[in-house]
Write an enzyme that holds these catalytic residues in place. Sequence first.
Site, mmCIF file in Angstrom:
data_model
loop_
_atom_site.group_PDB
_atom_site.id
_atom_site.type_symbol
_atom_site.label_atom_id
_atom_site.label_comp_id
_atom_site.label_asym_id
_atom_site.label_seq_id
_atom_site.Cartn_x
_atom_site.Cartn_y
_atom_site.Cartn_z
ATOM 1 N N THR A 1 -11.263 -5.880 -3.865
ATOM 2 C CA THR A 1 -10.962 -5.054 -5.236
ATOM 3 C C THR A 1 -9.598 -4.234 -5.247
ATOM 4 N N GLN B 1 -5.203 -3.717 -5.126
ATOM 5 C CA GLN B 1 -4.205 -4.468 -5.668
ATOM 6 C C GLN B 1 -3.947 -5.994 -4.985
ATOM 7 N N ASP C 1 -18.544 -2.476 4.622
ATOM 8 C CA ASP C 1 -17.909 -1.605 5.093
ATOM 9 C C ASP C 1 -17.148 -1.554 6.192
ATOM 10 N N SER D 1 1.894 -1.384 7.865
ATOM 11 C CA SER D 1 2.722 -0.787 6.719
ATOM 12 C C SER D 1 4.144 -0.081 7.034
ATOM 13 N N GLU E 1 4.905 2.418 6.353
ATOM 14 C CA GLU E 1 5.034 4.068 6.712
ATOM 15 C C GLU E 1 4.832 4.279 8.082
ATOM 16 N N TYR F 1 -2.294 9.079 7.199
ATOM 17 C CA TYR F 1 -2.201 7.314 6.739
ATOM 18 C C TYR F 1 -1.347 6.559 7.843
ATOM 19 N N PHE G 1 -0.109 5.928 -7.401
ATOM 20 C CA PHE G 1 1.126 5.601 -6.519
ATOM 21 C C PHE G 1 2.219 5.715 -7.805
ATOM 22 N N LYS H 1 2.479 5.482 -11.802
ATOM 23 C CA LYS H 1 2.257 6.604 -12.425
ATOM 24 C C LYS H 1 3.611 6.876 -13.416
ATOM 25 N N ARG I 1 12.563 4.140 -1.558
ATOM 26 C CA ARG I 1 11.667 3.150 -1.206
ATOM 27 C C ARG I 1 12.451 1.937 -1.392
ATOM 28 N N PRO J 1 3.471 17.313 2.437
ATOM 29 C CA PRO J 1 3.787 18.080 3.934
ATOM 30 C C PRO J 1 4.891 17.627 4.645
ATOM 31 N N ALA J 2 4.733 16.534 4.922
ATOM 32 C CA ALA J 2 6.044 15.758 5.558
ATOM 33 C C ALA J 2 6.464 14.519 4.831
HETATM 34 P P1 NAP Z 1 -5.456 -0.671 -2.630
HETATM 35 O O1 NAP Z 1 -5.171 -1.111 -3.836
HETATM 36 O O2 NAP Z 1 -5.517 1.028 -2.350
HETATM 37 O O3 NAP Z 1 -6.928 -1.100 -2.113
HETATM 38 C C1 NAP Z 1 -7.525 -0.725 -0.901
HETATM 39 C C2 NAP Z 1 -8.887 -1.523 -0.671
HETATM 40 O O4 NAP Z 1 -9.424 -0.846 0.436
HETATM 41 C C3 NAP Z 1 -9.663 -1.401 -2.008
HETATM 42 O O5 NAP Z 1 -10.333 -2.759 -2.007
HETATM 43 C C4 NAP Z 1 -10.796 -0.416 -1.379
HETATM 44 O O6 NAP Z 1 -12.163 -0.780 -2.206
HETATM 45 C C5 NAP Z 1 -10.784 -0.977 0.111
HETATM 46 N N1 NAP Z 1 -11.399 0.136 1.019
HETATM 47 C C6 NAP Z 1 -11.477 1.475 0.932
HETATM 48 N N2 NAP Z 1 -12.369 2.024 1.854
HETATM 49 C C7 NAP Z 1 -12.985 1.025 2.248
HETATM 50 C C8 NAP Z 1 -14.069 0.613 3.212
HETATM 51 N N3 NAP Z 1 -14.439 1.859 3.886
HETATM 52 N N4 NAP Z 1 -14.290 -0.447 3.641
HETATM 53 C C9 NAP Z 1 -13.935 -1.392 3.085
HETATM 54 N N5 NAP Z 1 -12.984 -1.476 2.243
HETATM 55 C C10 NAP Z 1 -12.523 -0.266 1.909
HETATM 56 O O7 NAP Z 1 -4.344 -0.959 -1.508
HETATM 57 P P2 NAP Z 1 -3.383 -2.217 -1.884
HETATM 58 O O8 NAP Z 1 -2.159 -1.743 -2.210
HETATM 59 O O9 NAP Z 1 -4.072 -3.590 -2.270
HETATM 60 O O10 NAP Z 1 -3.072 -2.443 -0.001
HETATM 61 C C11 NAP Z 1 -3.833 -3.421 0.647
HETATM 62 C C12 NAP Z 1 -3.528 -3.157 2.126
HETATM 63 O O11 NAP Z 1 -2.198 -3.364 2.417
HETATM 64 C C13 NAP Z 1 -4.075 -1.708 2.519
HETATM 65 O O12 NAP Z 1 -4.687 -1.774 3.718
HETATM 66 C C14 NAP Z 1 -2.732 -0.876 2.576
HETATM 67 O O13 NAP Z 1 -2.942 0.427 3.501
HETATM 68 C C15 NAP Z 1 -1.736 -1.875 3.108
HETATM 69 N N6 NAP Z 1 -0.337 -1.733 2.403
HETATM 70 C C16 NAP Z 1 -0.086 -1.616 1.438
HETATM 71 C C17 NAP Z 1 0.993 -1.352 0.922
HETATM 72 C C18 NAP Z 1 1.611 -1.363 -0.604
HETATM 73 O O14 NAP Z 1 2.635 -1.257 -1.033
HETATM 74 N N7 NAP Z 1 0.682 -1.703 -1.545
HETATM 75 C C19 NAP Z 1 2.017 -1.599 1.794
HETATM 76 C C20 NAP Z 1 2.221 -1.572 3.122
HETATM 77 C C21 NAP Z 1 0.554 -1.794 3.449
HETATM 78 P P3 NAP Z 1 -12.752 0.382 -3.028
HETATM 79 O O15 NAP Z 1 -12.339 -0.294 -4.532
HETATM 80 O O16 NAP Z 1 -14.364 -0.048 -3.040
HETATM 81 O O17 NAP Z 1 -12.133 1.524 -3.234
HETATM 82 O O1 F7E Z 2 5.140 7.386 -2.895
HETATM 83 C C1 F7E Z 2 7.357 9.961 -4.093
HETATM 84 C C2 F7E Z 2 6.580 10.101 -2.886
HETATM 85 O O2 F7E Z 2 2.540 7.077 -3.381
HETATM 86 C C3 F7E Z 2 6.394 6.832 -3.008
HETATM 87 C C4 F7E Z 2 1.356 2.763 -0.285
HETATM 88 O O3 F7E Z 2 1.016 1.588 -0.939
HETATM 89 O O4 F7E Z 2 3.312 2.595 -0.064
HETATM 90 C C5 F7E Z 2 2.727 3.107 -0.441
HETATM 91 O O5 F7E Z 2 2.810 4.713 0.041
HETATM 92 C C6 F7E Z 2 7.253 7.986 -2.927
HETATM 93 C C7 F7E Z 2 6.922 9.020 -1.959
HETATM 94 O O6 F7E Z 2 4.045 5.353 -2.173
HETATM 95 C C8 F7E Z 2 5.466 11.393 -6.733
HETATM 96 O O7 F7E Z 2 6.769 11.680 -2.157
HETATM 97 C C9 F7E Z 2 7.463 11.511 -6.077
HETATM 98 O O8 F7E Z 2 8.152 9.371 -1.114
HETATM 99 O O9 F7E Z 2 3.916 5.439 -4.470
HETATM 100 P P1 F7E Z 2 3.542 6.504 -3.445
HETATM 101 P P2 F7E Z 2 3.859 5.567 -0.709
HETATM 102 O O10 F7E Z 2 3.815 6.920 -0.064
HETATM 103 O O11 F7E Z 2 5.479 5.085 -0.033
HETATM 104 C C10 F7E Z 2 3.321 2.117 1.416
HETATM 105 C C11 F7E Z 2 4.210 1.039 2.263
HETATM 106 C C12 F7E Z 2 1.877 2.069 2.185
HETATM 107 O O12 F7E Z 2 1.348 1.338 2.999
HETATM 108 C C13 F7E Z 2 0.746 2.806 1.178
HETATM 109 O O13 F7E Z 2 -0.629 2.486 1.473
HETATM 110 O O14 F7E Z 2 7.267 8.648 -4.074
HETATM 111 N N1 F7E Z 2 6.923 10.683 -5.287
HETATM 112 N N2 F7E Z 2 6.729 11.853 -7.140
HETATM 113 C C14 F7E Z 2 5.495 10.642 -5.889
HETATM 114 N N3 F7E Z 2 4.256 9.862 -5.181
HETATM 115 C C15 F7E Z 2 3.321 9.784 -5.927
HETATM 116 N N4 F7E Z 2 2.172 9.108 -5.578
HETATM 117 N N5 F7E Z 2 3.216 10.492 -7.063
HETATM 118 C C16 F7E Z 2 4.038 11.606 -7.483
HETATM 119 O O15 F7E Z 2 4.188 12.110 -8.597
#
Ligand code: NAP
Ligand code: F7E
Length: 329
Positions: A12, A14, A58, A129, A131, A153, A192, A196, A221, A284-285
């Site tokens: 479900t 992205q 799950d 990730s 991260e 995370y 994100f 936003k 980023r 916080p960090a």
């Molecule tokens: P996302 O949009 O937040 O999707 C997260 C998915 O995980 C949703 O389908 C959610 O389901 C599911 N989920 C949450 N809790 C669960 C549980 N207890 N059991 C089974 N499924 C669960 O994340 P995304 O951006 O598509 O990212 C996909 C994966 O790549 C994630 O693992 C993320 O941490 C990792 N990642 C993302 C990025 C990025 O930039 N997008 C970068 C690096 C790694 P619900 O709809 O039910 O909540």
């Molecule tokens: O923040 C700054 C914030 O929440 C990016 C996830 O997909 O990518 C994602 O994690 C940056 C940070 O993504 C706001 O402090 C400023 O420095 O879009 P984000 P993230 O934390 O990089 C990684 C690779 C993953 O794996 C994760 O699952 O943007 N920032 N102002 C803000 N961020 C948010 N969300 N909202 C603000 O208002």
Amino acid sequence: MSRPRALITGITGQDGLYLAESLIAKGYDVHGVIRGQNNPRRELVEELVPDVHLHNGDLTDLSSLLRALRDSEPDEVYNLGAISFVAYSWENAALTTDVTAKGVLTMLEALRLHSGDDPGRVRFYQASSSEMFGKVQETPQRESTLLWPRSPYGVSKVFGHHMTINYRESYGMHASSGILFNHESPRRGEEFVTRKVSKAVAAIHLGLADELVLGNLDARRDWGFAGDYVEAMWLMLQQDEPDDYVIATGISHSIRDLVRLAFAHVGIEDWPRYVREDERFRRPAEVDTLVGDAAKARRVLGWQPTVSFEELVPMMVQADIEALKAGWR
Ligand code: NAP
Ligand code: F7E
């Protein structure tokens, strides 16, 4: 010859949606794990990828994953499910650990039990990730860079990453880990920062809002397009040998750059007028800066990104403008 079968957790989300579409286009029989008794995103999956078979499950529930594996009999498993919002992970550290860390172990264990005497018969992808690099120890970050996570995370993703490598080394599983840098799209969750910003800029452009409130504008980023990144996941599982790969564009931008570009798309140059900084959105960090080196993915997988940051941001703003307008009709 029968069609290859894939099982996706996080269907479900992205990436789950883009990956499902891509695998269906490649001729796969696609199955997805969906959680909860009445998941509000089920409808979206059924609308966008109607051919996907959904299984209740799950990541915190071993028997539900075993059942999904038994009922789908996949050749490939993509473990994308996670609590993925970094800011939320401080407020719910234990839950994040249960799902994003221990959930990987539960999925690997389910797969090991399911695979019996042939541990390599189902190929496994883990969504690791950037991260994990957190307080970066080397720039650009590559597969060998020391991990220094900065959030619950990030710590959870490090656990999942090492557990994936451990199952590969211990049991001979075909388990690969993709260290993906930030990737975005019009389907990105609104929590994100890219989405936003795109949504707020679209609303300001249409006269529906007059302010965008953000946290740290100086963080940097390496942003790519989600559609490109799911191709890399698939390519990893087509290799004879499992391995770990960084997936990134190699170019970083600040949040300020993102905001400037988004406003420029709607012809607004004096963007600081609309933007307010609020401590509430600071972490916080912080992970101050990330930029990846995807040389190994380019060399071994033949992968490279096709959408630049300068194309991605206008694409997202425009999609939000269209979506808001459609809401009026
Ligand atoms: P996302 O949009 O937040 O999707 C997260 C998915 O995980 C949703 O389908 C959610 O389901 C599911 N989920 C949450 N809790 C669960 C549980 N207890 N059991 C089974 N499924 C669960 O994340 P995304 O951006 O598509 O990212 C996909 C994966 O790549 C994630 O693992 C993320 O941490 C990792 N990642 C993302 C990025 C990025 O930039 N997008 C970068 C690096 C790694 P619900 O709809 O039910 O909540
Ligand atoms: O923040 C700054 C914030 O929440 C990016 C996830 O997909 O990518 C994602 O994690 C940056 C940070 O993504 C706001 O402090 C400023 O420095 O879009 P984000 P993230 O934390 O990089 C990684 C690779 C993953 O794996 C994760 O699952 O943007 N920032 N102002 C803000 N961020 C948010 N969300 N909202 C603000 O208002």
